[in-house]
Design a protein around this motif. Structure first.
Motif, PDB file in Angstrom:
ATOM      1  N   ILE A 142       0.827  -1.218   0.000  1.00 30.21           N
ATOM      2  CA  ILE A 142       0.000   0.000   0.000  1.00 30.21           C
ATOM      3  C   ILE A 142       0.851   1.254   0.000  1.00 30.21           C
ATOM      4  CG2 ILE A 142      -1.890  -1.150   1.202  1.00 30.21           C
ATOM      5  CD1 ILE A 142      -1.344   0.623   3.589  1.00 30.21           C
ATOM      6  N   ASN A 144       2.718   4.319  -1.130  1.00 31.60           N
ATOM      7  CA  ASN A 144       2.614   5.153  -2.332  1.00 31.60           C
ATOM      8  C   ASN A 144       1.408   4.837  -3.200  1.00 31.60           C
ATOM      9  OD1 ASN A 144       4.784   6.784  -1.918  1.00 31.60           O
ATOM     10  ND2 ASN A 144       6.230   5.346  -2.837  1.00 31.60           N
ATOM     11  N   LEU A 218      -0.667  -2.354  13.413  1.00 31.73           N
ATOM     12  CA  LEU A 218       0.417  -1.604  14.048  1.00 31.73           C
ATOM     13  C   LEU A 218       1.730  -1.859  13.315  1.00 31.73           C
ATOM     14  CD1 LEU A 218       1.295   0.236  16.373  1.00 31.73           C
ATOM     15  CD2 LEU A 218       1.788  -1.802  17.687  1.00 31.73           C
ATOM     16  N   LEU A 221       1.655   0.058  10.115  1.00 29.42           N
ATOM     17  CA  LEU A 221       1.893   1.488  10.329  1.00 29.42           C
ATOM     18  C   LEU A 221       3.372   1.777  10.551  1.00 29.42           C
ATOM     19  CD1 LEU A 221      -0.919   2.783  12.688  1.00 29.42           C
ATOM     20  CD2 LEU A 221      -0.536   3.267  10.298  1.00 29.42           C
ATOM     21  N   ILE A 222       4.002   0.973  11.400  1.00 31.59           N
ATOM     22  CA  ILE A 222       5.413   1.204  11.705  1.00 31.59           C
ATOM     23  C   ILE A 222       6.252   1.003  10.447  1.00 31.59           C
ATOM     24  CG2 ILE A 222       7.376   0.421  13.075  1.00 31.59           C
ATOM     25  CD1 ILE A 222       5.423  -0.418  15.235  1.00 31.59           C
ATOM     26  N   ALA A 225       5.976   3.891   8.088  1.00 36.06           N
ATOM     27  CA  ALA A 225       6.806   5.023   8.511  1.00 36.06           C
ATOM     28  C   ALA A 225       8.255   4.780   8.115  1.00 36.06           C
ATOM     29  CB  ALA A 225       6.686   5.220  10.019  1.00 36.06           C
ATOM     30  N   VAL A 260      13.593  -0.296  12.017  1.00 36.27           N
ATOM     31  CA  VAL A 260      12.165  -0.105  12.261  1.00 36.27           C
ATOM     32  C   VAL A 260      11.488  -1.441  12.556  1.00 36.27           C
ATOM     33  CG1 VAL A 260      10.050   0.538  11.098  1.00 36.27           C
ATOM     34  CG2 VAL A 260      12.046   1.981  10.894  1.00 36.27           C
ATOM     35  N   ILE A 263      12.108  -2.618  16.063  1.00 35.35           N
ATOM     36  CA  ILE A 263      11.234  -1.980  17.040  1.00 35.35           C
ATOM     37  C   ILE A 263       9.854  -2.629  17.026  1.00 35.35           C
ATOM     38  CG2 ILE A 263       9.989   0.146  17.523  1.00 35.35           C
ATOM     39  CD1 ILE A 263      12.632   1.491  16.331  1.00 35.35           C
TER      40      ILE A 263
END
Lengths: 341, 292
Positions: A142, A144, A218, A221-222, A225, A260, A263
């Motif tokens: 997803i 861009n 989640l 989303l991470i 980012a 990332v 984490i």
């Protein structure tokens, strides 16, 4: 990776602009400096104003810090000492007497306790692999896209739900007589007549599905980012050299995503130990203890049978193992990356 | 940024992959939203209609899902017959109270941690964040014993204090990042003009206000959605929405309609708030480790 000619490096040094060393290069993967930045007058790149107070009178700041530290000490340090003391006692509601290490020695022969660890590891492994796999794949496809914003907003919805409430809604969906998901599973030929939560072989999958449903977004989303910070010029340069998108993903995107993803992994790993709300509501450890992951067992010992001393001993082992595992994981994953050619 | 061109491929494989991706996204979207959708719909259905389900494999029969006459009776039973307005108030006060406590003390601590350097600062920091990593059940065993002797079990202040175990470290951790972005020169200038140090601190608060606002909302979200603390520490006098919802499950009789309605009441406010702070959500949920 930005290639700098020796001449460029020398001129940079002469101008006082820091030249990335090999080490810094590995850590930060320096992007190409755009012409716009280079054209900027030198004063603009002077050191940023300090964040720290240069003439700090520390006492004032310690006063400001004090209330928060006191509250935290009261609700985490003080209970921690209590936890140790309680774990050495035969503590119940109102009564407590010393029993030395009996609480601990009992743990070795407590099959539910040992099973609790095995089940917790099984549960974590299933949740994490599914969440990471689906979450990263989703983020990559997803990223861009035209609908990115809409999709992210939609994916957020399950995370806004109280896990206990989510558990109840899924209990409804799984129900063996009127649950829509039960109907779906049966229609697709996955299940017999019994509900997914009613059978010892599938109950674990049932609680994993709910965790995956709620928390995969989640990871997405991470990862999204992180994807925003993958240097596009590297991808483009590789592409010009004829690299396939898949090759590009493996050799450029993935190494850049690494911190990332670490984490994301750690966060979910810790959370699987921390939150048991939905599992507690869905199965409460049943059927026949097949989903009695350690935190649920701990909850039962402490707040159903009120064996607070025994609970404290279990809690302490859980706490210590969580901290150790967290530290090991950080060590393992935080090794300097091997540069790929 | 916006003008950056994204190069797209047009090989046969990529096309197939794109179609596969689109289908995957579509299915995932349905699977994400379906439980929430079913919860909303079922909360307006009479139980007989909520339980209607087609025969196994009868895919066309799915349409029975949409055939019903909407009713508000489950909501009426929550708020008129039940005590849900009280539970809602409890939830609101516990969540709001913990947000206020956390943000006031958290911002003070975050500000000082951002402004000075001292030995052991990183250890202090690690301790603060580690209190948030601990399993809730493990923390709760001693906390329950302590709170019981202080007669804080079943009270709102007890619950607010319990929620501080996760909201306060979170506030300190995140807000420090915001204060780090404010240069000390601003306070310095204030103090040159004769402001006291505390006035200088207050003067930079508007600069971090958007961040603080977003984190008040996140603290509320965490506390509102909590179940374990509310079930144990809040049991008795301070029953919150998730606990009250759970209590609608009784061994003999599960009040599904009421549960769905309670689910909507619990979830809807948080979904709306979540939309408002969407931008800060990743930072918040990952404790600031990833900045968008």
């Amino acid at each position: 990776m930005v290639e700098m000619t020796a001449v460029q490096m020398a001129t940079r040094r002469a101008e006082g602009v820091p030249v990335p060393t090999d080490k810094a290069d590995k850590l930060f993967r320096v992007r190409a400096v755009s012409t716009e930045v280079e054209a900027r007058p030198l004063e603009a790149t002077a050191t940023a104003p300090t964040k720290l107070n240069p003439t700090a009178s520390k006492r004032y700041y310690f006063y400001l810090m004090a209330p928060a530290i006191i509250i935290l000490a009261f609700i985490s340090l003080y209970p921690f000492f209590w936890l140790i003391i309680m774990s050495l006692q035969d503590a119940d509601i109102g009564t407590s007497e010393w029993n030395d290490f009996a609480n601990y020695t009992r743990l070795f022969t407590d099959s539910r306790y040992l099973d609790g660890w095995v089940l917790l590891m099984k549960y974590s492994a299933m949740c994490l692999s599914l969440q990471l796999g689906i979450g990263i794949f989703l983020a990559v496809i997803i990223n861009n896209s035209r609908f990115e914003k809409f999709l992210v907003t939609a994916f957020l919805m399950p995370m806004m739900m109280a896990p206990a409430v989510a558990g109840l809604v899924w209990l409804f969906l799984y129900n063996g007589t009127f649950g829509w998901y039960h109907w779906l599973f049966q229609s697709l030929g996955f299940l017999g007549g019994a509900s997914i939560l009613a059978s010892t072989s599938t109950a674990m999958l049932g609680i994993v599905i709910v965790d995956v449903w709620q928390w995969t977004p989640l990871i997405t989303l991470i990862t999204l980012a992180g994807l925003k910070r993958v240097p596009q010029d590297q991808l483009e340069a590789n592409m010009v050299d004829g690299a396939s998108p898949f090759r590009n993903f493996i050799s450029v995107t993935l190494p850049n995503l690494y911190p990332v993803l670490l984490i994301a992994f750690l966060l979910r790993f810790m959370d699987n130990f921390r939150f048991i709300d939905s599992a507690l509501v869905l199965t409460g450890g049943g059927p026949a203890n097949s989903t009695k992951i350690l935190p649920i067992y701990l909850f039962e010992v402490s707040f159903k049978f009120f064996k607070l001393g025994r609970g404290a001993a279990i809690a302490l082992t859980l706490l210590v193992v969580t901290i150790i595992l967290g530290m090991i994981l950080v060590r393992v994953f935080d090794r300097p990356q091997v540069k790929k050619g | 940024m916006a003008s950056r061109e994204v190069v797209r491929y047009e090989s046969g494989f990529t096309k197939a992959f794109n179609i596969f991706s689109a289908v995957f996204i579509g299915l995932y979207l349905v699977w994400t939203l379906l439980p929430i959708f079913i919860m909303f719909m079922s909360s307006f259905k009479d139980l007989l209609e909520a339980f209607k389900i087609p025969a196994v494999g009868d895919w066309a029969g799915v349409s029975v899902f949409f055939q019903f006459t909407p009713t508000l009776k489950h909501y009426v039973s929550l708020f008129v017959d039940g005590n849900f307005s009280q539970y809602m108030l409890n939830s609101l006060m516990a969540a709001g109270g913990s947000a206020i406590v956390s943000v006031i003390f958290g911002s003070m601590a975050a500000y000082s941690l951002s402004r000075i350097d001292f030995r052991g600062k990183s250890d202090l920091f690690f301790w603060i964040i580690s209190t948030r990593m601990a399993p809730v059940v493990a923390v709760m065993v001693p906390l329950y014993a302590i709170f019981r002797s202080l007669e804080l079990v079943g009270t709102l202040p007890g619950l607010i204090l319990a929620y501080s175990t996760f909201n306060l470290p979170f506030a300190i951790w995140i807000l420090k990042g915001f204060f780090d972005n404010v240069p000390y020169a601003i306070e310095e200038a204030q103090m040159v003009d004769g402001a006291t140090r505390f006035q200088a601190f207050r003067s930079i608060l508007p600069l971090v206000a958007p961040g603080i606002g977003a984190f008040v909302v996140l603290c509320i979200l965490f506390a509102w959605n909590d179940f374990l603390f509310a079930a144990i520490i809040g049991s008795g006098g301070a029953k919150t929405l998730p606990v009250a919802t759970r209590e609608l499950v009784q061994p003999q009789n599960i009040q599904w309609g009421a549960i769905m309605a309670a689910g909507v009441v619990t979830t809807l406010p948080m979904m709306l708030l979540g939309l408002v702070i969407r931008r800060y959500l990743v930072t918040g949920l990952t404790m600031g480790a990833v900045k968008e």
